[in-house]
Design a protein around this motif. Structure first.
Motif, PDB file in Angstrom:
ATOM      1  N   TRP A  19      -7.918  23.971  61.901  1.00  0.00           N
ATOM      2  CA  TRP A  19      -7.091  22.757  61.819  1.00  0.00           C
ATOM      3  C   TRP A  19      -7.718  21.716  60.907  1.00  0.00           C
ATOM      4  CZ3 TRP A  19      -8.252  18.051  64.730  1.00  0.00           C
ATOM      5  CH2 TRP A  19      -9.443  18.133  65.468  1.00  0.00           C
ATOM      6  N   VAL A  20      -8.507  20.739  61.432  1.00  0.00           N
ATOM      7  CA  VAL A  20      -8.876  19.541  60.651  1.00  0.00           C
ATOM      8  C   VAL A  20      -9.399  19.931  59.258  1.00  0.00           C
ATOM      9  CG1 VAL A  20     -11.262  19.268  61.452  1.00  0.00           C
ATOM     10  CG2 VAL A  20      -9.937  17.255  60.883  1.00  0.00           C
ATOM     11  N   ALA A  21      -9.138  19.051  58.273  1.00  0.00           N
ATOM     12  CA  ALA A  21      -9.371  19.414  56.877  1.00  0.00           C
ATOM     13  C   ALA A  21     -10.817  19.246  56.446  1.00  0.00           C
ATOM     14  CB  ALA A  21      -8.434  18.609  55.980  1.00  0.00           C
ATOM     15  N   ASP A  22     -11.696  20.113  56.932  1.00  0.00           N
ATOM     16  CA  ASP A  22     -12.986  20.284  56.261  1.00  0.00           C
ATOM     17  C   ASP A  22     -13.229  21.767  56.088  1.00  0.00           C
ATOM     18  OD1 ASP A  22     -14.229  21.284  58.615  1.00  0.00           O
ATOM     19  OD2 ASP A  22     -15.149  19.373  59.114  1.00  0.00           O
ATOM     20  N   MET A  23     -14.260  22.110  55.325  1.00  0.00           N
ATOM     21  CA  MET A  23     -14.524  23.522  55.029  1.00  0.00           C
ATOM     22  C   MET A  23     -15.670  24.021  55.909  1.00  0.00           C
ATOM     23  SD  MET A  23     -14.548  23.582  50.873  1.00  0.00           S
ATOM     24  CE  MET A  23     -13.723  22.376  49.841  1.00  0.00           C
ATOM     25  N   ASP A  24     -15.683  25.310  56.176  1.00  0.00           N
ATOM     26  CA  ASP A  24     -16.804  25.892  56.923  1.00  0.00           C
ATOM     27  C   ASP A  24     -17.946  26.300  55.986  1.00  0.00           C
ATOM     28  OD1 ASP A  24     -15.526  25.532  59.308  1.00  0.00           O
ATOM     29  OD2 ASP A  24     -14.735  27.566  59.443  1.00  0.00           O
ATOM     30  N   PHE A  25     -17.852  25.961  54.709  1.00  0.00           N
ATOM     31  CA  PHE A  25     -18.861  26.385  53.731  1.00  0.00           C
ATOM     32  C   PHE A  25     -20.007  25.375  53.627  1.00  0.00           C
ATOM     33  CE2 PHE A  25     -14.709  27.625  51.563  1.00  0.00           C
ATOM     34  CZ  PHE A  25     -14.683  28.877  52.162  1.00  0.00           C
ATOM     35  N   ARG A  26     -21.185  25.879  53.273  1.00  0.00           N
ATOM     36  CA  ARG A  26     -22.290  24.985  52.908  1.00  0.00           C
ATOM     37  C   ARG A  26     -21.902  24.253  51.631  1.00  0.00           C
ATOM     38  NH1 ARG A  26     -27.956  25.176  54.010  1.00  0.00           N
ATOM     39  NH2 ARG A  26     -28.671  25.047  51.869  1.00  0.00           N
ATOM     40  N   SER A  27     -22.312  23.014  51.552  1.00  0.00           N
ATOM     41  CA  SER A  27     -21.989  22.230  50.362  1.00  0.00           C
ATOM     42  C   SER A  27     -22.845  22.705  49.165  1.00  0.00           C
ATOM     43  CB  SER A  27     -22.230  20.748  50.661  1.00  0.00           C
ATOM     44  OG  SER A  27     -21.719  19.967  49.606  1.00  0.00           O
ATOM     45  N   ALA A  28     -22.657  22.064  48.028  1.00  0.00           N
ATOM     46  CA  ALA A  28     -23.356  22.471  46.796  1.00  0.00           C
ATOM     47  C   ALA A  28     -24.863  22.219  46.912  1.00  0.00           C
ATOM     48  CB  ALA A  28     -22.776  21.690  45.624  1.00  0.00           C
ATOM     49  N   GLU A  29     -25.650  23.121  46.377  1.00  0.00           N
ATOM     50  CA  GLU A  29     -27.117  22.985  46.447  1.00  0.00           C
ATOM     51  C   GLU A  29     -27.618  21.656  45.865  1.00  0.00           C
ATOM     52  OE1 GLU A  29     -27.891  25.470  49.017  1.00  0.00           O
ATOM     53  OE2 GLU A  29     -29.630  24.418  48.189  1.00  0.00           O
ATOM     54  N   PRO A  30     -27.115  21.202  44.719  1.00  0.00           N
ATOM     55  CA  PRO A  30     -27.619  19.918  44.195  1.00  0.00           C
ATOM     56  C   PRO A  30     -27.396  18.762  45.173  1.00  0.00           C
ATOM     57  CG  PRO A  30     -26.308  21.052  42.537  1.00  0.00           C
ATOM     58  CD  PRO A  30     -26.142  21.829  43.805  1.00  0.00           C
ATOM     59  N   ILE A  31     -26.321  18.839  45.948  1.00  0.00           N
ATOM     60  CA  ILE A  31     -26.056  17.776  46.928  1.00  0.00           C
ATOM     61  C   ILE A  31     -27.081  17.865  48.054  1.00  0.00           C
ATOM     62  CG2 ILE A  31     -24.389  16.928  48.636  1.00  0.00           C
ATOM     63  CD1 ILE A  31     -22.142  17.874  46.778  1.00  0.00           C
ATOM     64  N   ILE A  32     -27.304  19.074  48.539  1.00  0.00           N
ATOM     65  CA  ILE A  32     -28.251  19.257  49.645  1.00  0.00           C
ATOM     66  C   ILE A  32     -29.663  18.856  49.191  1.00  0.00           C
ATOM     67  CG2 ILE A  32     -29.286  21.014  51.167  1.00  0.00           C
ATOM     68  CD1 ILE A  32     -26.492  22.448  51.006  1.00  0.00           C
ATOM     69  N   ARG A  33     -29.983  19.212  47.962  1.00  0.00           N
ATOM     70  CA  ARG A  33     -31.302  18.869  47.409  1.00  0.00           C
ATOM     71  C   ARG A  33     -31.468  17.343  47.320  1.00  0.00           C
ATOM     72  NH1 ARG A  33     -31.065  22.503  43.229  1.00  0.00           N
ATOM     73  NH2 ARG A  33     -30.323  20.869  41.834  1.00  0.00           N
ATOM     74  N   ALA A  34     -30.451  16.689  46.830  1.00  0.00           N
ATOM     75  CA  ALA A  34     -30.524  15.224  46.675  1.00  0.00           C
ATOM     76  C   ALA A  34     -30.677  14.556  48.048  1.00  0.00           C
ATOM     77  CB  ALA A  34     -29.276  14.715  45.958  1.00  0.00           C
ATOM     78  N   LEU A  35     -29.985  15.089  49.044  1.00  0.00           N
ATOM     79  CA  LEU A  35     -30.088  14.521  50.398  1.00  0.00           C
ATOM     80  C   LEU A  35     -31.503  14.723  50.952  1.00  0.00           C
ATOM     81  CD1 LEU A  35     -26.624  15.636  51.833  1.00  0.00           C
ATOM     82  CD2 LEU A  35     -27.347  13.273  51.440  1.00  0.00           C
ATOM     83  N   HIS A  36     -32.049  15.926  50.750  1.00  0.00           N
ATOM     84  CA  HIS A  36     -33.428  16.188  51.192  1.00  0.00           C
ATOM     85  C   HIS A  36     -34.406  15.195  50.564  1.00  0.00           C
ATOM     86  CE1 HIS A  36     -33.440  19.667  53.728  1.00  0.00           C
ATOM     87  NE2 HIS A  36     -32.700  20.371  52.903  1.00  0.00           N
ATOM     88  N   HIS A  37     -34.220  15.008  49.285  1.00  0.00           N
ATOM     89  CA  HIS A  37     -35.106  14.121  48.535  1.00  0.00           C
ATOM     90  C   HIS A  37     -35.056  12.707  49.126  1.00  0.00           C
ATOM     91  CE1 HIS A  37     -37.344  12.840  45.033  1.00  0.00           C
ATOM     92  NE2 HIS A  37     -36.482  11.861  44.852  1.00  0.00           N
ATOM     93  N   ARG A  38     -33.848  12.285  49.442  1.00  0.00           N
ATOM     94  CA  ARG A  38     -33.684  10.926  49.979  1.00  0.00           C
ATOM     95  C   ARG A  38     -34.275  10.824  51.383  1.00  0.00           C
ATOM     96  NH1 ARG A  38     -34.313   6.910  50.622  1.00  0.00           N
ATOM     97  NH2 ARG A  38     -33.209   4.954  50.289  1.00  0.00           N
ATOM     98  N   ILE A  39     -34.059  11.858  52.179  1.00  0.00           N
ATOM     99  CA  ILE A  39     -34.604  11.902  53.549  1.00  0.00           C
ATOM    100  C   ILE A  39     -36.131  11.788  53.490  1.00  0.00           C
ATOM    101  CG2 ILE A  39     -35.038  13.418  55.537  1.00  0.00           C
ATOM    102  CD1 ILE A  39     -32.243  12.773  55.779  1.00  0.00           C
ATOM    103  N   ASP A  40     -36.715  12.510  52.546  1.00  0.00           N
ATOM    104  CA  ASP A  40     -38.180  12.542  52.463  1.00  0.00           C
ATOM    105  C   ASP A  40     -38.768  11.165  52.147  1.00  0.00           C
ATOM    106  OD1 ASP A  40     -38.268  15.167  53.130  1.00  0.00           O
ATOM    107  OD2 ASP A  40     -38.415  15.924  51.069  1.00  0.00           O
ATOM    108  N   HIS A  41     -37.975  10.324  51.543  1.00  0.00           N
ATOM    109  CA  HIS A  41     -38.473   8.971  51.271  1.00  0.00           C
ATOM    110  C   HIS A  41     -38.726   8.222  52.572  1.00  0.00           C
ATOM    111  CE1 HIS A  41     -37.834   4.667  49.887  1.00  0.00           C
ATOM    112  NE2 HIS A  41     -38.872   5.082  49.164  1.00  0.00           N
ATOM    113  N   GLY A  42     -37.863   8.482  53.562  1.00  0.00           N
ATOM    114  CA  GLY A  42     -38.124   7.979  54.911  1.00  0.00           C
ATOM    115  C   GLY A  42     -37.734   6.547  55.184  1.00  0.00           C
TER     116      GLY A  42
END
Ligand SMILES: Cc1ncc(COP(=O)(O)O)c(C=O)c1O
Length: 382
Positions: free
Chosen positions: A30-53
């Protein structure tokens, strides 16, 4: 890199709205999102930002604005200025700002059902009046009945909310259709609020045209809502934008949202920038996969779901299924939930013309889609 969309990722236990709504044995489509992992560059950028803390208040950067400017110019030859971009955490908020900014209590809001329910319920929730001439069903697709559309406009109608590409009927409006819409809206001095959240999810053979690009006088009365959320499966990160060229409209918009619309979410901002600048490879691959799912579904419906017809899809991963001839007792969404353990959207939630229909989200591994369809077929053949 090559992405594997056949991989089934467990989403139960992740607070997913889609997977948490039903009992564990139900396949949610039903609700409009995908069951797929998002793009690697997006996940990488998020990791990078998380690591800044450090996760303090964030402001939308010029870099993000420039990335959006570049994209709109490249895809649609649409030139916008940085100050014409107003950030949002979600497009539903954008719709609701528009209802309040550009229509008063008792004023009319024009929408074309069957359509996304926030186009129908939210204006009424805010004391506005819904003017809802339905789309005309033509064979396995829909068209605009322009005479009916214009007749539905009253002396108090203030805004037309366009859904392009259209959820749930999957249309991508042609230039000619958009020109006719714009002509009617301009003659009646309506504001056009164009929700284009699905604009990147267009299949081969069709091309998205932002209505604001038709002519300066159309842009002057248009609010365009866009977001990377559906495109890159980052809806939970909540980042979207309104593009408003007219300075007066922009001022009214800001005044209405003042103190209510929060600034961008730090993670949404990071993800949006990575999506706009590095997301194309993933997007190309996901569109090819979705097109495969769409064709698989179309064939399956034709061969194994007697009496059900699938609406022709030019865009989106949300299929609109006509179950009226399937001999289903009662409401089809309830039937498939109970008898097939498949969770679908209920047609009547999309307003006029929704009775007897369901919406099926096929942005999942083909194996999951096939399993849901086998269950639906078995339920119909019981
Ligand atoms: C046409 C349309 N607009 C808006 C949304 C939701 O937008 P957001 O999550 O940004 O509020 C959806 C989600 O399905 C949609 O289909």
């Amino acid at each position: 890199m090559e992405y594997d969309f056949d991989q089934v990722i467990e989403r139960r236990g992740t607070d997913s709205m889609k997977w948490g709504a039903y009992a564990g044995d139900v396949l949610p489509m039903w609700v409009a999102d995908m069951d797929f992992r998002s793009a690697e560059p997006i996940i990488r950028a998020l990791h990078h930002r998380i690591d800044h803390g450090v996760f303090g208040y964030t402001q939308p950067t010029q870099t993000l604005r420039a990335a959006l400017q570049d994209r709109l110019k490249r895809l649609y030859q649409w030139e916008i200025r940085q100050e014409e971009i107003l950030f949002l955490t979600g497009l539903v908020s954008g719709l609701n700002i528009a209802y309040q900014a550009f229509a008063g209590p008792g004023d009319g809001i024009l929408a074309q059902p069957p359509v996304y329910f926030h186009f129908l319920r939210d204006p009424v929730q805010h004391g506005r009046v819904l003017n809802d001439p339905p789309l005309a069903r033509k064979g396995d697709t829909y068209e605009i009945d322009f005479e009916q559309f214009e007749r539905a406009i009253t002396g108090r109608t203030r805004i037309f909310i366009l859904c392009n590409p259209h959820n749930p009927v999957g249309r991508v409006y042609t230039r000619m259709e958009l020109e006719k819409i714009a002509d009617i809206c301009l003659r009646h001095r309506l504001i056009i609020c164009s929700d284009e959240i699905h604009c990147d999810l267009v299949y081969a053979g069709r091309r998205h045209i932002p209505i604001a690009t038709l002519a300066p006088e159309v842009a002057d009365r248009t609010i365009t809502l866009m977001a990377p959320s559906k495109t890159y499966n980052i809806a939970g990160l909540e980042c979207g934008y309104a593009i408003i060229k007219n300075e007066d409209l922009r001022r009214t918009w800001k005044r209405t949202g003042y103190g209510i619309v929060p600034g961008v979410n730090i993670m949404g901002h990071v993800a949006a920038l990575a999506a706009l600048t590095e997301g194309q490879e993933w997007l190309d691959q996901v569109m090819a996969y979705l097109q495969g799912n769409r064709d698989f579904l179309d064939q399956y419906v034709h061969e194994h779901l007697p009496g059900i017809r699938m609406c022709r899809m030019e865009a989106t991963y949300l299929a609109w299924l006509d179950c009226r001839e399937a001999g289903i007792p009662g409401n089809p969404a309830e039937f498939f939930l109970k008898e097939a353990r498949v969770g679908l959207n209920n047609g009547p939630d999309f307003g006029k013309g929704g009775e007897g229909f369901v919406r099926l989200n096929f942005a999942c591994a083909r194996k999951t889609l096939a399993a849901a369809l086998d269950r639906m077929s078995a339920a119909l053949h019981k």
